[in-house]
Design an enzyme around this catalytic site. Structure first.
Site, PDB file in Angstrom:
ATOM      1  N   LYS A 126       0.837  -1.206   0.000  1.00 51.44           N
ATOM      2  CA  LYS A 126       0.000   0.000   0.000  1.00 51.44           C
ATOM      3  C   LYS A 126       0.878   1.265   0.000  1.00 51.44           C
ATOM      4  O   LYS A 126       0.628   2.214  -0.743  1.00 51.44           O
ATOM      5  CB  LYS A 126      -0.869  -0.039   1.262  1.00 51.44           C
ATOM      6  CG  LYS A 126      -1.888   1.059   1.351  1.00 51.44           C
ATOM      7  CD  LYS A 126      -2.791   0.784   2.539  1.00 51.44           C
ATOM      8  CE  LYS A 126      -3.675   1.979   2.837  1.00 51.44           C
ATOM      9  NZ  LYS A 126      -4.481   1.757   4.036  1.00 51.44           N
ATOM     10  N   CYS A 144      35.831  17.172  31.974  1.00 50.17           N
ATOM     11  CA  CYS A 144      35.812  18.628  31.855  1.00 50.17           C
ATOM     12  C   CYS A 144      35.374  19.252  33.182  1.00 50.17           C
ATOM     13  O   CYS A 144      36.174  19.342  34.097  1.00 50.17           O
ATOM     14  CB  CYS A 144      34.927  19.036  30.679  1.00 50.17           C
ATOM     15  SG  CYS A 144      35.277  20.699  30.118  1.00 50.17           S
ATOM     16  N   HIS A 192      37.001  16.112  26.493  1.00 52.65           N
ATOM     17  CA  HIS A 192      35.804  15.256  26.393  1.00 52.65           C
ATOM     18  C   HIS A 192      36.126  13.973  25.623  1.00 52.65           C
ATOM     19  O   HIS A 192      35.879  13.896  24.415  1.00 52.65           O
ATOM     20  CB  HIS A 192      34.681  16.009  25.676  1.00 52.65           C
ATOM     21  CG  HIS A 192      34.133  17.143  26.477  1.00 52.65           C
ATOM     22  ND1 HIS A 192      33.088  16.987  27.367  1.00 52.65           N
ATOM     23  CD2 HIS A 192      34.499  18.439  26.549  1.00 52.65           C
ATOM     24  CE1 HIS A 192      32.830  18.139  27.947  1.00 52.65           C
ATOM     25  NE2 HIS A 192      33.671  19.049  27.455  1.00 52.65           N
ATOM     26  N   GLU A 228      34.569  11.327  25.570  1.00 57.69           N
ATOM     27  CA  GLU A 228      33.350  10.641  25.103  1.00 57.69           C
ATOM     28  C   GLU A 228      33.116  10.828  23.601  1.00 57.69           C
ATOM     29  O   GLU A 228      32.487   9.993  22.963  1.00 57.69           O
ATOM     30  CB  GLU A 228      32.121  11.105  25.901  1.00 57.69           C
ATOM     31  CG  GLU A 228      31.671  12.554  25.724  1.00 57.69           C
ATOM     32  CD  GLU A 228      32.331  13.529  26.698  1.00 57.69           C
ATOM     33  OE1 GLU A 228      33.454  13.230  27.164  1.00 57.69           O
ATOM     34  OE2 GLU A 228      31.749  14.599  26.977  1.00 57.69           O
TER      35      GLU A 228
END
Ligand code: GLN
Length: 558
Positions: free
Chosen positions: A224, A381, A507, A509
């Protein structure tokens, strides 16, 4: 001729368009195709650096120091690449450059209009991505959904670009949501039909429709959608909600999207190599003993504010075969009365980055708890600054030690404004931003984690460790284990008489990858995995090497 994939969103935002784009990047990378990914953000801010995390989630930082949309983090993690400031284009940037050109007189005599001036500027920024050496395909995601007023120039720009480069070189992918109606227990396609109709009314005819849904999409429904949206049956790609975002590339691969894209764009049809990624998913699915890490911050109701931190912890926990349980701890709720109850069951404590005085004292209490109770601690940090303030107050006895960010009149500014920040008044893009080299001292936890004498890490801050206190702090047991190569700025500190307590001014991460956890996260989580809280049983053989390194079991083990 480089190829282009334009990704638009329909129906509602927050359906995982960024993860879908990152996963499409992975589909192509797994086939050996070199790609450049970018996000086109229609808001008027120049970048998200000045936005509240409640509105925008985390502000991601690139190597070259751009404050960018968090989707760039997904792109970097999935595609395993380092992006640059060119990967995030906003309306604010586009208008700033047009207006400065106008002031210089570049358009003398002309009237500046959305078409062609704004659309040309957008197109040239998209095409600039393709000029990067070796790029075979550019994937450009348009933020927001079709119908947003701010998004219109971007949609018009990708329409023009598609026309200029030809349909054999460009593909439109539309990511929508199929809402589920509980009372009738069915998925609805009407909103998708409407958003495709909106797209077609502005001249964009999607080639692929990715349908996000919470329930399986039947073949009838796919048929559809193909019919109403006028796309190939093979190009309707259902994307069911999954437990881990890292499954998305494999789901899209199984649905045939990788083959469809390469066929349509005439890209090399190498067999995809999913070995490493499948290994990752196996690790994720495998039952594992759990590990609780407390993240002590102030945006804890909104986990997107710490998105890269969450992902970096996830990568590190997978490395150690632990099921990660993150406890989001509101630092404003931490008081001398609550600290024991809120923190005593944790295996590790992490204090992420942050700005402003709200919740600072709670973070200092968390650092004190970690130090005194020998719970592994990682400070990112602001988390380094908190570690230093706590140590100065409670070990050195400087009871009013603080950062001048929180108390400009503190008698002991152990954290002070960077010299280069004095006199800086503008808020946007003026912090110490992006990657700087850091010399790591070999006989330290940081040195052993990295195994390298010099690393590059990304920064986003204005305040810094005050070297005036360095000798006193070092004499009291706070070792400096990383500095800028010229020795002028302290970048990493660690508490020597502690199983694992470290803070970094950068940082890490942002650089962690699912199959390659960041060394500091890896060793922090490794130390946390060795921490037995009261009543715990060691579920797996404890890593002897790590134990040897931390000098015995931390925590309250008798
Ligand atoms: N507010 C602190 C500074 O500017 C820490 C910044 C951060 O954590 N990103 O130095």
């Amino acid at each position: 001729m480089p190829k282009y994939i334009f990704v638009t969103g329909g129906v509602v935002s927050s359906v995982g368009k960024g993860v879908t784009v990152a996963s499409i990047g992975r589909l192509l990378k797994s086939r050996g195709i070199s790609i450049a990914a970018m996000k086109l953000d229609p808001y008027l801010n120049v970048d998200p650096g000045t936005m509240n995390p409640y509105q925008h989630g985390e502000c991601f930082v690139t190597e070259d120091g751009a404050e960018a949309d968090l989707d760039l983090g997904h792109y970097e993690r999935f595609i395993d690449t380092n992006l640059s400031r060119d990967s995030n284009v906003t309306t604010g940037q586009v208008y700033s450059s047009i207006i400065s050109n106008e002031r210089r007189g570049d358009y003398l005599g002309g009237t500046i209009q959305v078409i062609p001036h704004v659309t040309n500027e957008i197109k040239s920024r998209i095409q600039r991505m393709a000029q990067r050496a070796g790029t075979e395909t550019v994937i450009a995601e348009v933020g927001g959904v079709v119908g947003d007023i701010e998004g219109q120039p971007f949609l018009e720009a990708i329409r023009q670009l598609h026309r200029e480069i030809g349909s054999e070189n460009a593909l439109y992918i539309h990511v929508t949501l199929l809402p589920y109606i509980n009372s009738t227990q069915e998925l609805k396609t009407k909103p998708t039909q409407h958003s495709v109709r909106d797209l077609r009314s502005i001249g964009i005819h999607p080639d692929v429709v990715v349908c996000r849904s919470d329930y399986p999409v039947s073949d009838d429904l796919k048929e559809k959608i193909a019919l109403f949206c006028d796309v190939d049956r093979r190009a309707v790609i259902p994307l069911l909600t999954v437990d881990t975002i890292y499954e998305v590339p494999l789901i899209l691969e199984a649905a045939g999207l990788g083959d469809y894209i390469t066929e349509r764009l005439g890209l090399p049809s190498h067999r995809p190599n999913w070995g490493q990624w499948e290994g990752l998913i196996e690790r994720i699915r495998k039952p594992k003993p759990s590990l609780s890490i407390g993240v002590v911050g102030k945006y804890v109701e909104l986990h997107d504010a710490y998105l890269s931190v969450r992902e970096a912890l996830t990568h590190a926990a997978l490395f150690h075969d632990r099921e990660l349980n993150i406890e989001w701890i509101d630092s404003e709720q931490l008081t001398p009365e609550t600290v024991e109850r809120r923190l005593s069951h944790l295996n590790g404590i992490l204090v992420p980055g942050g700005f402003g005085p709200r919740g600072i004292e709670g973070k200092i209490l968390a650092a004190r708890f970690a130090r005194e109770r020998r719970v592994p601690y990682l400070g990112l940090c602001l988390g380094l600054q908190i570690l230093v303030i706590e140590f100065a107050r409670n070990v050195l006895g400087l009871t009013h030690a603080n950062s001048t960010e929180f108390d400009p009149l503190t008698p002991d500014p152990v954290i002070d404004l960077l010299e280069t920040q004095r006199g800086v008044n503008d808020k946007g893009g003026t912090m110490r931003l992006g990657a700087y080299p850091c010399r790591v001292f070999p006989n330290s936890r940081a040195g052993r984690a990295y195994g390298e004498a010099e690393v590059r890490e990304r920064h986003r801050h204005r305040w810094e460790f005050n070297n005036r206190y360095r000798d006193a702090l070092e004499a009291a047991g706070l070792a400096v284990s990383g500095t800028l190569p010229d020795g002028s700025l302290v970048e990493i500190v660690e508490v020597t008489d502690h199983p694992w307590m470290l803070g970094c001014q950068f940082h890490p991460e942002f650089k962690s990858r699912p199959t390659r956890p960041h060394p500091l996260f890896r060793d922090f989580v490794g130390a946390a995995a060795c921490t037995l809280r009261e009543g715990d049983q060691p579920a797996l053989p404890i890593e002897q090497n790590l134990l040897a390194e931390v000098g015995g079991l931390p925590g309250r083990v008798s």
